[in-house]
Design a protein around this motif. Structure first.
Motif, PDB file in Angstrom:
ATOM      1  N   VAL A  84     -14.876  44.613  -2.801  1.00  0.00           N
ATOM      2  CA  VAL A  84     -15.822  42.968  -3.413  1.00  0.00           C
ATOM      3  C   VAL A  84     -17.596  43.621  -2.680  1.00  0.00           C
ATOM      4  CG1 VAL A  84     -16.518  40.798  -3.337  1.00  0.00           C
ATOM      5  CG2 VAL A  84     -14.152  42.023  -3.539  1.00  0.00           C
ATOM      6  N   CYS A  85     -19.098  43.561  -3.209  1.00  0.00           N
ATOM      7  CA  CYS A  85     -20.052  43.105  -1.856  1.00  0.00           C
ATOM      8  C   CYS A  85     -19.676  42.488  -1.548  1.00  0.00           C
ATOM      9  CB  CYS A  85     -20.940  44.381  -3.171  1.00  0.00           C
ATOM     10  SG  CYS A  85     -22.979  43.831  -2.199  1.00  0.00           S
ATOM     11  N   SER A  86     -20.403  42.838  -0.411  1.00  0.00           N
ATOM     12  CA  SER A  86     -20.404  41.441   0.121  1.00  0.00           C
ATOM     13  C   SER A  86     -21.940  41.326   1.312  1.00  0.00           C
ATOM     14  CB  SER A  86     -19.248  41.147   1.587  1.00  0.00           C
ATOM     15  OG  SER A  86     -19.815  41.866   2.310  1.00  0.00           O
ATOM     16  N   MET A  89     -27.186  39.709  -1.515  1.00  0.00           N
ATOM     17  CA  MET A  89     -27.727  39.249  -3.078  1.00  0.00           C
ATOM     18  C   MET A  89     -26.786  39.025  -4.067  1.00  0.00           C
ATOM     19  SD  MET A  89     -30.578  39.013  -3.276  1.00  0.00           S
ATOM     20  CE  MET A  89     -32.117  39.469  -2.021  1.00  0.00           C
ATOM     21  N   CYS A  90     -25.637  39.971  -3.620  1.00  0.00           N
ATOM     22  CA  CYS A  90     -23.927  39.491  -3.719  1.00  0.00           C
ATOM     23  C   CYS A  90     -23.436  37.803  -2.899  1.00  0.00           C
ATOM     24  CB  CYS A  90     -23.131  40.651  -3.889  1.00  0.00           C
ATOM     25  SG  CYS A  90     -23.151  41.956  -5.096  1.00  0.00           S
ATOM     26  N   SER A  91     -23.183  37.689  -2.084  1.00  0.00           N
ATOM     27  CA  SER A  91     -23.288  36.767  -0.985  1.00  0.00           C
ATOM     28  C   SER A  91     -24.026  35.218  -2.112  1.00  0.00           C
ATOM     29  CB  SER A  91     -23.550  37.327  -0.034  1.00  0.00           C
ATOM     30  OG  SER A  91     -23.540  35.385   0.817  1.00  0.00           O
ATOM     31  N   GLU A 125     -21.180  46.926   1.569  1.00  0.00           N
ATOM     32  CA  GLU A 125     -22.269  46.883   1.852  1.00  0.00           C
ATOM     33  C   GLU A 125     -22.945  47.210   0.330  1.00  0.00           C
ATOM     34  OE1 GLU A 125     -23.281  45.485   4.478  1.00  0.00           O
ATOM     35  OE2 GLU A 125     -21.731  45.456   5.463  1.00  0.00           O
ATOM     36  N   CYS A 126     -23.836  46.535   0.468  1.00  0.00           N
ATOM     37  CA  CYS A 126     -24.823  46.860  -1.031  1.00  0.00           C
ATOM     38  C   CYS A 126     -24.452  47.630  -1.578  1.00  0.00           C
ATOM     39  CB  CYS A 126     -26.190  46.295  -0.788  1.00  0.00           C
ATOM     40  SG  CYS A 126     -27.091  46.555  -2.351  1.00  0.00           S
ATOM     41  N   LEU A 127     -24.030  48.041  -2.878  1.00  0.00           N
ATOM     42  CA  LEU A 127     -23.341  48.839  -3.853  1.00  0.00           C
ATOM     43  C   LEU A 127     -24.462  48.956  -4.630  1.00  0.00           C
ATOM     44  CD1 LEU A 127     -19.576  47.173  -4.758  1.00  0.00           C
ATOM     45  CD2 LEU A 127     -20.784  49.185  -3.269  1.00  0.00           C
ATOM     46  N   GLY A 128     -26.341  48.342  -4.779  1.00  0.00           N
ATOM     47  CA  GLY A 128     -27.449  48.818  -4.751  1.00  0.00           C
ATOM     48  C   GLY A 128     -26.861  48.794  -6.229  1.00  0.00           C
ATOM     49  N   SER A 129     -26.643  47.456  -6.653  1.00  0.00           N
ATOM     50  CA  SER A 129     -26.874  46.415  -7.962  1.00  0.00           C
ATOM     51  C   SER A 129     -27.104  45.604  -7.859  1.00  0.00           C
ATOM     52  CB  SER A 129     -25.114  47.594  -9.012  1.00  0.00           C
ATOM     53  OG  SER A 129     -25.948  46.878 -10.496  1.00  0.00           O
ATOM     54  N   CYS A 130     -27.592  45.224  -7.074  1.00  0.00           N
ATOM     55  CA  CYS A 130     -27.825  43.989  -6.916  1.00  0.00           C
ATOM     56  C   CYS A 130     -28.543  42.937  -8.112  1.00  0.00           C
ATOM     57  CB  CYS A 130     -29.443  43.623  -5.700  1.00  0.00           C
ATOM     58  SG  CYS A 130     -28.813  45.081  -4.362  1.00  0.00           S
ATOM     59  N   GLY A 131     -28.824  42.913  -8.964  1.00  0.00           N
ATOM     60  CA  GLY A 131     -29.445  42.350 -10.866  1.00  0.00           C
ATOM     61  C   GLY A 131     -28.319  41.892 -11.078  1.00  0.00           C
TER      62      GLY A 131
HETATM   63  S1  FES Z   1     -25.700  42.568  -2.832  1.00  0.00           S
HETATM   64 FE1  FES Z   1     -24.405  43.298  -3.960  1.00  0.00          FE
HETATM   65  S2  FES Z   1     -25.777  45.014  -5.422  1.00  0.00           S
HETATM   66 FE2  FES Z   1     -26.845  44.716  -3.572  1.00  0.00          FE
END
Ligand code: FES
Ligand code: SF4
Ligand code: SF4
Ligand code: FES
Lengths: 207, 718
Positions: A84-86, A89-91, A125-131
């Motif tokens: 799970v991206c934490s 953005m995801c948070s 960490e950020c999986l690079g798909s924040c959108g």
């Molecule tokens: S913050 Fe979750 S993919 Fe960038």
């Protein structure tokens, strides 16, 4: 039992990609780790020792490199490793709640495997798909986007039946000679500058 | 090269780092990750300065500033880490003293460094010697804007029996990691995890023994602490005594920290020529015996039992014991770590008594101080282009010599020296330095150094030199070729070859040195064997060597433990009740090497001074005072009765002025006065028996063993 003892050609192939020097040998660390991880799902202490010996370095350094990347595991993972991206953005989009839900629902914490051997969870960490937050990745298979409570429930239900739903976005695996990212199947994914279509001309106005 | 620091113009040698330029200009920059003997990495970002350089036009002339008519300075847009930046000609540097930008950046950096710091200064043992605390006070805001919960990690995490890590306090300067990589060449520590979760740990199941303690000196915070010394006092409570370690013939510069008369801690002191900034683990952790179970008053045997008495009582007992005997019947034996002054006093008394039985131990029976290319210094070893080690186990005989050899393998870069001292950031040093093991040959048994050598030849001690001169195997041929082909070769000889080396050995060695142009470093058997060899402290015609102490009519044995007594009166002078002391008729309390003033001569022939630390040792006395008491009992007038007398006599005997030596010591060519058979083989052992039990008692029983993932540690050098 040693992992690489009966895989000398493989080891030789990995080393052949790097300069034949002490520094070059160390560079083989990552592909060797990947090899073990792919085969066994995690890299335990004796594998670290073995890789250290192969690369001419110490187990400490192997663990240091390994622990820098969240993709390597020192402990076994479940059949479905939910990442799970934490990052922020995801948070903001609810990944904290998603995490809490998964942990409670599956009764696992980081580093554990559920009793049926199916599930393990990890914050990454950020999986690079924040959108498309909140985002979850299952194994190396791909991204599950906009994971709302309803979607999460559907995913878990099918995983419990050992039917993994297709990811919304499969993970690109390699970059080919043309610089394109392709899946294991050879299917091209993502975009490339050469493949961009011409933008329509802007009408009206001179320049 | 001209550099301008805060408006001060100064001339500097090319290659100087910006941080050294600032210190050379009398300025100050706070720093945590830079260390004199480690590669600069720019990890802590504390040493920020503003800097700018003049720029040249295409035609080579400077771009001029119209307003001042001077070359225009082009400033970097942001403050720069001065430890990784080379100063260049015409560079301008501004520190916090003249730049508000720097002052603010440093205060901000401090705030950031302290963001997750546990701030347990009130209970941290580094208090009073903590660079973080000092620099926070000098350069910080004095307040923090962060009120959240700090990161929590393991406290009191044992990396080994000797070193405890507090992961919370670590500021990730990487000094300890770089130390192990770059100095002893053992990558046993590293950063684990990343970002805010990073902590220091080892996967090797512990730290290798030998040189692990040095990381407790260089950790700029209280994260790595010496387990033998922690929770025993604060820095300002200690009496700091700068002195010289006499556990082995390297003679490292150390500081002895005592509190309430107890020796609590030993830390390394910089001596560029000898130990640079390092000491070995025995030197650092092996001191507990100095304050444990000490003999503090003389003992005499009454009705078969040793009983406490006064010095007068002891003198009376010696007088009674010697009644009916000749003073010449009393054999005199001393430990080879005794000072030169003590040796002079004993030699003089032996002459006055007319005794033939005199000896010091340990020693070898060969004189090697007349080698054709001269004796090698430790700096020679570090900057050599080839070293051949024959029959030595440096870990037992001279540990720091091993580090200087490893220094040679990575290029032998001795850090430059400025008026402010050793360069803080020597930009030639790099992380993971390339090593050239082909420059090192080890002939003899396997040892720690063996693993670093490109050429290894197993050999027995007694004929190793002969076989090296006339090589009969490919490895030995390679070793000899290494010596012949290099310009600055060094031959290091250890106990295995020096034991039982006879008269022809010196000629053979000298021949090899002439053939190869190599300098020789023979490791003396005892800490001051080299100094004592310049005196007549061996059995005279018909005298008994130390090996035959049991046959002596009567004996005075100073700080040696043969485990037997002489035939007649046996006087033991020692700091502890040893096996021999238990057999003695009279036991006189002695001071340890930490409580003496005097001079010792190290393996290079360097005269180094000992100072007296404030330890409580009751009525214990050094050898000079003890010998005065013995002569009083014998009815003789002691030829030497104090340090000054001994120094005067040494001036006459050896032509050297002792006392007031420079801090780094001075090399003085001393020639071996006499050699005599020893009749005994000497096996070097650094952690002597009396040092052993004390370590065990110091290790708290409740220490958790290191978590180990692998079954057996692989890799590393130990
Ligand atoms: S913050 Fe979750 S993919 Fe960038
Ligand atoms: S333990 Fe000390 S020396 Fe090591 S990185 Fe942390 S602060 Fe630096
Ligand atoms: S190397 Fe020798 S002199 Fe130096 S600290 Fe160790 S024992 Fe003492
Ligand atoms: S960045 Fe740490 S001293 Fe320069």
């Amino acid at each position: 039992m040693s992992y690489f003892a009966d895989k000398q050609p493989l080891v030789a192939d990995i080393f052949s990609r790097y300069p034949d020097s002490p520094q070059g040998r160390r560079s083989a660390l990552m592909p060797l780790l990947r090899e073990v991880q792919d085969a066994e799902g995690f890299v335990n202490g004796s594998r670290m020792d073995e890789i250290a010996a192969l690369c001419g370095t110490t187990a400490t350094e192997v663990r240091s490199v390994m622990s820098f990347y969240s993709t390597y595991h020192t402990l076994p993972t479940g059949r479905y490793h939910l990442q799970v991206c934490s990052t922020v953005m995801c948070s903001l989009a609810g990944s904290d709640e998603l995490w809490d839900h998964l942990v409670a629902e599956l009764d696992v914490q980081s580093g554990e495997v559920s009793a049926d051997g199916r599930f393990s969870v990890q914050k990454v960490e950020c999986l690079g798909s924040c959108g498309t937050a909140p985002l979850m990745q299952i194994n190396d298979d791909g991204y599950y986007e906009n994971v709302t409570p309803g979607k999460c429930a559907r995913i878990l239900a099918s995983l419990r039946a050992d039917l993994q739903p297709l990811p919304d976005n499969p993970v690109p695996v390699t970059v080919n000679a043309e610089g394109r990212q392709v899946l294991a199947s050879g299917e091209a994914v993502g975009a490339s500058v050469t493949g961009l279509s011409q933008l329509p001309a802007i009408s009206g106005g001179e320049a | 090269m001209k550099v301008n620091v805060d408006g001060v113009e100064l001339e500097l040698p090319a290659g100087t780092s910006a941080i050294d330029a600032v210190f050379e200009a009398g300025g100050d920059v706070p720093y945590f990750c830079a260390h004199k003997y480690l590669s600069p990495v720019g990890a802590c970002r504390m040493c920020l300065v503003e800097s700018g350089s003049p720029r040249k036009e295409k035609d080579g002339s400077f771009v001029m500033d119209d307003a001042t008519g001077q070359p225009k300075i082009f400033w970097f847009p942001k403050p720069m880490a001065s430890c990784t930046m080379q100063a260049t000609d015409g560079m301008h540097i501004k520190t916090a003293r003249s730049s508000e930008v720097v002052a603010k950046a440093q205060a901000g950096m401090m705030e950031f460094t302290l963001l997750n710091h546990p701030l347990d200064c009130p209970t941290c043992d580094k208090g009073g010697a903590c660079e973080l605390q000092d620099r926070a006070f000098e350069y910080g805001y004095g307040a923090s804007r962060f009120g959240f919960d700090r990161r929590h990690a393991d406290k009191h995490y044992p990396l080994s029996d000797f070193v405890i890590l507090d992961q919370e306090r670590c500021i990730h300067c990487k000094r300890c990691v770089r130390y192990f990589e770059e100095v002893p060449g053992q990558e046993v520590l590293d950063f684990i995890e990343r970002g805010g979760h990073t902590f220091i740990d080892t996967e090797e199941g512990g730290l290798p023994t030998g040189f692990q303690g040095n990381i407790t000196d260089i950790c700029p915070v209280g994260a790595l602490l010496d387990n033998v010394a922690r929770f025993r006092g604060r820095n300002w409570e200690y009496d700091h005594t700068p002195t010289t370690c006499t556990l082995c013939p390297v003679g490292c510069s150390i500081t002895v920290d005592a509190r309430n008369g107890r020796l609590e801690r030993i830390v390394a002191r910089e001596n560029r020529e000898v130990n640079e900034a390092w000491i070995c683990d025995a030197g650092r952790f092996g001191h507990a015996f100095a304050s444990e179970r000490r003999l503090t008053v003389p003992l005499v045997r009454v009705n078969g039992e040793l009983q406490e008495t006064s010095w007068d009582g002891a003198i009376a007992a010696i007088r009674a014991g010697m009644a009916g005997r000749n003073a010449a019947d009393l054999a005199l034996y001393l430990n080879a770590d005794s000072t030169l002054e003590e040796g002079v006093a004993l030699e003089a008394l032996a002459d006055a008594m007319g005794t033939r039985h005199v000896d010091h131990w340990p020693r070898y029976e060969v004189a090697l101080d007349a080698m054709p290319n001269g004796a090698a210094t430790l700096s020679d070893v570090a900057t050599a282009d080839a070293v051949v080690v024959v029959g030595a186990d440096l870990g037992e005989e001279a540990p720091i010599l091993e580090l200087r050899i490893l220094e040679m393998l990575r290029g032998g870069l001795l850090p430059p020296e400025y008026t402010h001292g050793t360069a803080i950031a020597d930009l030639r040093l790099v992380e993971r330095p390339a090593r050239d093991p082909q420059k090192l040959a080890v002939v003899g048994k396997e040892s720690r150094l063996w693993g670093h050598a490109g050429i290894r030849a197993s050999s027995n001690g007694h004929n190793a030199l002969e076989r090296l001169s006339q090589p009969d195997t490919a490895e030995l041929q390679a070793a000899l070729k290494l010596l012949t082909d290099s310009e600055k070769a060094i031959i290091v000889l250890g106990a295995d070859v020096l034991n039982g080396a006879s008269g022809s050995f010196a000629a053979q060695l000298s021949d090899l040195a002439t053939r190869t142009g190599a300098k020789v470093m023979a490791i003396p058997a005892g800490a001051n064997s080299k100094g004592l060899a310049a005196l007549n402290l061996v059995p005279r015609e018909g005298g008994l060597p130390y090996a035959r102490v049991a046959e002596a009519p009567a004996a005075f044995i100073s700080r040696l433990d043969p485990g037997v007594r002489a035939r007649g009166l046996t006087i033991v002078h020692d700091s502890h009740l040893t096996a021999t002391a238990r057999l003695a008729d009279v036991v006189l309390p002695a001071v340890t090497g930490y409580e003496k003033r005097g001079t010792t001569v190290n393996l290079e022939g360097r005269l180094l001074e000992l100072e007296q630390a404030a330890l409580s040792a009751g009525e214990a006395a050094d050898l000079i005072r003890t010998l005065s008491a013995v002569s009083e009992a014998l009815g003789l007038r002691a030829p030497v009765r104090g340090l000054k007398g001994a120094r005067d006599l040494a001036a006459q005997r050896l032509g050297i002025k002792l006392g007031g030596l420079p801090e780094r010591g001075v090399i003085h060519p001393l020639r071996t006065a006499h050699v005599a058979p020893t009749e005994q083989v000497y096996t070097p052992q650094l952690w002597t028996e009396r040092m052993q039990p004390s370590i065990q008692t110091l290790i708290p029983a409740n220490l958790q063993p290191l978590p180990m993932l692998g079954a057996a540690p692989v890799g590393g050098d130990d």
